[in-house]
Design an enzyme around this catalytic site. Structure first.
Site, PDB file in Angstrom:
ATOM      1  N   HIS A   1       0.869  -1.185   0.000  1.00  0.00           N
ATOM      2  CA  HIS A   1       0.000   0.000   0.000  1.00  0.00           C
ATOM      3  C   HIS A   1       0.902   1.231   0.000  1.00  0.00           C
ATOM      4  O   HIS A   1       2.025   1.187   0.497  1.00  0.00           O
ATOM      5  CB  HIS A   1      -0.833  -0.055   1.288  1.00  0.00           C
ATOM      6  CG  HIS A   1      -1.867   1.014   1.413  1.00  0.00           C
ATOM      7  ND1 HIS A   1      -1.573   2.272   1.883  1.00  0.00           N
ATOM      8  CD2 HIS A   1      -3.197   1.015   1.165  1.00  0.00           C
ATOM      9  CE1 HIS A   1      -2.676   3.001   1.911  1.00  0.00           C
ATOM     10  NE2 HIS A   1      -3.686   2.257   1.483  1.00  0.00           N
TER      11      HIS A   1
ATOM     12  N   ASP B   1       3.162  -4.115   8.150  1.00  0.00           N
ATOM     13  CA  ASP B   1       1.964  -3.299   7.967  1.00  0.00           C
ATOM     14  C   ASP B   1       0.779  -4.233   8.185  1.00  0.00           C
ATOM     15  O   ASP B   1       0.429  -5.034   7.314  1.00  0.00           O
ATOM     16  CB  ASP B   1       1.979  -2.705   6.553  1.00  0.00           C
ATOM     17  CG  ASP B   1       0.650  -2.063   6.170  1.00  0.00           C
ATOM     18  OD1 ASP B   1      -0.326  -2.183   6.932  1.00  0.00           O
ATOM     19  OD2 ASP B   1       0.601  -1.451   5.086  1.00  0.00           O
TER      20      ASP B   1
ATOM     21  N   CYS C   1      -5.001   2.579  -3.512  1.00  0.00           N
ATOM     22  CA  CYS C   1      -3.745   3.120  -2.946  1.00  0.00           C
ATOM     23  C   CYS C   1      -2.620   2.098  -3.080  1.00  0.00           C
ATOM     24  O   CYS C   1      -1.802   1.939  -2.158  1.00  0.00           O
ATOM     25  CB  CYS C   1      -3.920   3.549  -1.490  1.00  0.00           C
ATOM     26  SG  CYS C   1      -5.182   4.788  -1.276  1.00  0.00           S
TER      27      CYS C   1
ATOM     28  N   GLN D   1      -4.372  -4.817   7.181  1.00  0.00           N
ATOM     29  CA  GLN D   1      -5.350  -5.805   6.700  1.00  0.00           C
ATOM     30  C   GLN D   1      -5.145  -7.176   7.341  1.00  0.00           C
ATOM     31  O   GLN D   1      -5.828  -8.132   6.981  1.00  0.00           O
ATOM     32  CB  GLN D   1      -5.253  -5.937   5.169  1.00  0.00           C
ATOM     33  CG  GLN D   1      -5.434  -4.644   4.417  1.00  0.00           C
ATOM     34  CD  GLN D   1      -6.856  -4.084   4.487  1.00  0.00           C
ATOM     35  OE1 GLN D   1      -7.785  -4.750   4.971  1.00  0.00           O
ATOM     36  NE2 GLN D   1      -7.027  -2.865   4.020  1.00  0.00           N
TER      37      GLN D   1
ATOM     38  N   LYS E   1     -10.371  -0.208  10.668  1.00  0.00           N
ATOM     39  CA  LYS E   1     -10.441  -1.448   9.877  1.00  0.00           C
ATOM     40  C   LYS E   1     -10.710  -2.658  10.773  1.00  0.00           C
ATOM     41  O   LYS E   1     -10.843  -3.781  10.301  1.00  0.00           O
ATOM     42  CB  LYS E   1      -9.137  -1.662   9.111  1.00  0.00           C
ATOM     43  CG  LYS E   1      -8.881  -0.596   8.043  1.00  0.00           C
ATOM     44  CD  LYS E   1      -7.744  -1.002   7.160  1.00  0.00           C
ATOM     45  CE  LYS E   1      -7.172   0.165   6.359  1.00  0.00           C
ATOM     46  NZ  LYS E   1      -8.069   0.716   5.367  1.00  0.00           N
TER      47      LYS E   1
HETATM   48  N1  C6P Z   1      -6.310   0.676   2.910  1.00  0.00           N
HETATM   49  C1  C6P Z   1      -8.192   0.291   1.432  1.00  0.00           C
HETATM   50  O1  C6P Z   1      -9.292   0.559   0.953  1.00  0.00           O
HETATM   51  P1  C6P Z   1      -4.998   3.986   7.235  1.00  0.00           P
HETATM   52  O2  C6P Z   1      -5.604   4.822   6.119  1.00  0.00           O
HETATM   53  O3  C6P Z   1      -3.814   4.667   7.850  1.00  0.00           O
HETATM   54  O4  C6P Z   1      -6.006   3.504   8.213  1.00  0.00           O
HETATM   55  O5  C6P Z   1      -4.471   2.631   6.539  1.00  0.00           O
HETATM   56  C2  C6P Z   1      -3.553   2.701   5.488  1.00  0.00           C
HETATM   57  C3  C6P Z   1      -3.299   1.341   4.931  1.00  0.00           C
HETATM   58  C4  C6P Z   1      -2.048   0.778   5.113  1.00  0.00           C
HETATM   59  N2  C6P Z   1      -1.778  -0.458   4.683  1.00  0.00           N
HETATM   60  C5  C6P Z   1      -2.692  -1.211   4.067  1.00  0.00           C
HETATM   61  C6  C6P Z   1      -2.345  -2.614   3.645  1.00  0.00           C
HETATM   62  C7  C6P Z   1      -3.976  -0.697   3.854  1.00  0.00           C
HETATM   63  O6  C6P Z   1      -4.890  -1.457   3.249  1.00  0.00           O
HETATM   64  C8  C6P Z   1      -4.283   0.615   4.268  1.00  0.00           C
HETATM   65  C9  C6P Z   1      -5.613   1.233   3.992  1.00  0.00           C
HETATM   66  C10 C6P Z   1      -7.658   1.124   2.561  1.00  0.00           C
HETATM   67  O7  C6P Z   1      -7.535  -0.655   1.012  1.00  0.00           O
HETATM   68  C11 C6P Z   1      -7.759   2.575   2.273  1.00  0.00           C
HETATM   69  S1  C6P Z   1      -6.682   3.100   0.967  1.00  0.00           S
END
Ligand code: C6P
Length: 415
Positions: free
Chosen positions: A132, A209, A373, A212, A235
């Site tokens: 991401h 990270d 993203c 997910q 999430k």
């Molecule tokens: N992915 C998706 O629709 P934040 O925005 O900080 O809570 O998470 C960022 C982020 C970092 N790593 C991974 C693997 C992610 O999937 C995400 C967020 C969302 O897939 C929003 S782009």
């Protein structure tokens, strides 16, 4: 995700779970909401909504600084949430849990603090091709600022990291290895424990990270060998604007502060300031107190349903959804890795993903369309965007049937 358990298997009753999540009773354009955008953000159970509301109704005050009763109670509630997150992630000490705004801020914190203190010109930071943007851009910034080099491990056509190549890219120069636990764009569950072992063999620190990963199964940061693990409340059925960075204590102790301000200091003079011990050193300013309380409640809620039961339920849905989507003519699945978690990312030969998403929406089916993203992943698979259905513990086979029915309508419109 989880190891197998010797205790009797807990089963998950998704219909009962749905009744705990008020928004799922909504209708969209007169149709029942079919919410399949959990990778973007999850819906909130009553337990989380109540925890936040009760905090504001009964306990609200600033924390760590008041002698009055409310401030002490608010501090206790926030610190209880930290302890809950410690237990959820399997960390050894509550000092290893830093509250942040989310995964993005957690990774930026590591890059800005650990990175600037430990990475220099000629050093290397290794990520994978499926990351991401939150696990790419902070490292790119660090490389620009220090003269270090970003090294990218390739992925196969199925969406697995090519582990032989990854191993060959590691060496004396590698200072940080940072990979996603689960890919948001492909659903791949990466072999993080193995990657961590390889990272440690060359003396690199290992960042996971977990945005997910943490919502979908049991996480044990120590078993994974993670030096840092980042995740987001929203999430994980918790509030937005709150997340956690787990960091190994000895690393955190040695790192410089990330931001300066109130609460992160021990003493301040105009000549010099000294800093509070962790976790306060990394929590400058008033944190998202109610968000932290809600995040703690979300962790308890997930545990009450059983992380292994959640993982099994979502694996069943993933297998069912994969099989049902194969019935759609002209559908190409993007991401067919050996081990996947709740993501069905696909393109249709007859319609752009945005048009697919718009038609699905009129049927009450919420999916995400776009590059998620993760632009380098899209480029790797030669597509500008995908439609992505992503699963949560309250989803059912009926949700996937509704998705397939709506996709058949897309075909009728465009074919
Ligand atoms: N992915 C998706 O629709 P934040 O925005 O900080 O809570 O998470 C960022 C982020 C970092 N790593 C991974 C693997 C992610 O999937 C995400 C967020 C969302 O897939 C929003 S782009």
């Amino acid at each position: 995700m989880s190891a197998s358990s010797t205790t009797p298997a807990q089963t998950l009753d998704a219909d009962a779970v749905r009744r705990e999540v008020p928004i799922l009773a909504r209708e969209i354009y007169g149709k029942p909401l079919v919410y399949l955008d959990n990778a973007a953000s999850t819906q909130k159970p009553r337990a989380v909504i109540d925890a936040v509301a009760t905090f504001y109704e009964t306990t609200n005050a600033n924390i760590h600084r008041g002698v009055h009763r409310l401030s002490q109670e608010a501090t206790d509630a926030f610190e209880l949430a930290r302890e809950r997150m410690r237990a959820f992630l399997g960390a050894a000490q509550h000092e290893e849990i830093i509250f942040t705004r989310g995964t993005t801020e957690s990774i930026n914190l590591i890059a800005a603090s650990y990175g600037h203190a430990n990475v220099g010109a000629g050093d290397e930071i290794l990520i994978s091709h499926m990351e991401h943007h939150s696990n790419i851009v902070p490292w790119q910034l660090l490389c620009e600022q220090t003269g270090a080099k970003l090294v990218v491990a390739p992925i196969t056509d199925d969406g697995d990291i090519d582990m032989d190549v990854l191993a060959s890219l590691l060496g004396d120069r590698t200072k940080i290895v940072s990979v996603g636990h689960v890919s948001n764009a492909l659903g791949t569950v990466n072999p993080v424990a193995e990657i961590g072992r390889l990272a440690h063999e060359v003396g690199a620190v290992f960042v996971v990270d977990g945005a997910q990963g943490a919502p979908h199964g049991a996480v044990d940061v120590r078993a994974l060998g993670a030096d840092f693990y980042a995740c987001s409340g929203h999430k994980m059925y918790g509030p937005t604007g709150i997340g956690v960075l787990y960091g190994r204590r000895e690393l955190l102790d040695a790192m410089p502060p990330y931001q300066g301000g109130g609460e992160m200091i021990r003493t301040v003079t105009f000549e010099k300031s000294t800093y509070a011990p962790v976790p306060a050193k990394f929590e400058a300013g008033t944190p998202n107190i109610a968000g932290g309380v809600g995040f703690g409640a979300a962790a308890v809620w997930l545990q009450s349903h059983g992380l292994e039961a959640i993982e099994r339920h979502e694996a069943d849905l993933l297998a069912y959804g994969t099989q049902r989507l194969a019935e759609i003519e002209g559908l190409r699945m993007i991401g067919t890795a050996r081990r996947k978690a709740g993501v069905l990312s696909f393109v249709l030969d007859c319609a752009h993903p945005h048009d697919v998403g718009t038609i699905l929406d009129r049927e009450g089916v919420a999916v995400r369309t776009g590059h998620h993203c993760a632009q380098p992943v899209m480029e790797r698979f030669g597509v500008p965007a995908t439609s992505r259905a992503s699963l949560g513990l309250y989803n059912t086979r009926a949700d996937l049937d509704a998705l397939v029915d709506a996709l058949q309508q897309v075909r009728e419109v465009f074919a």
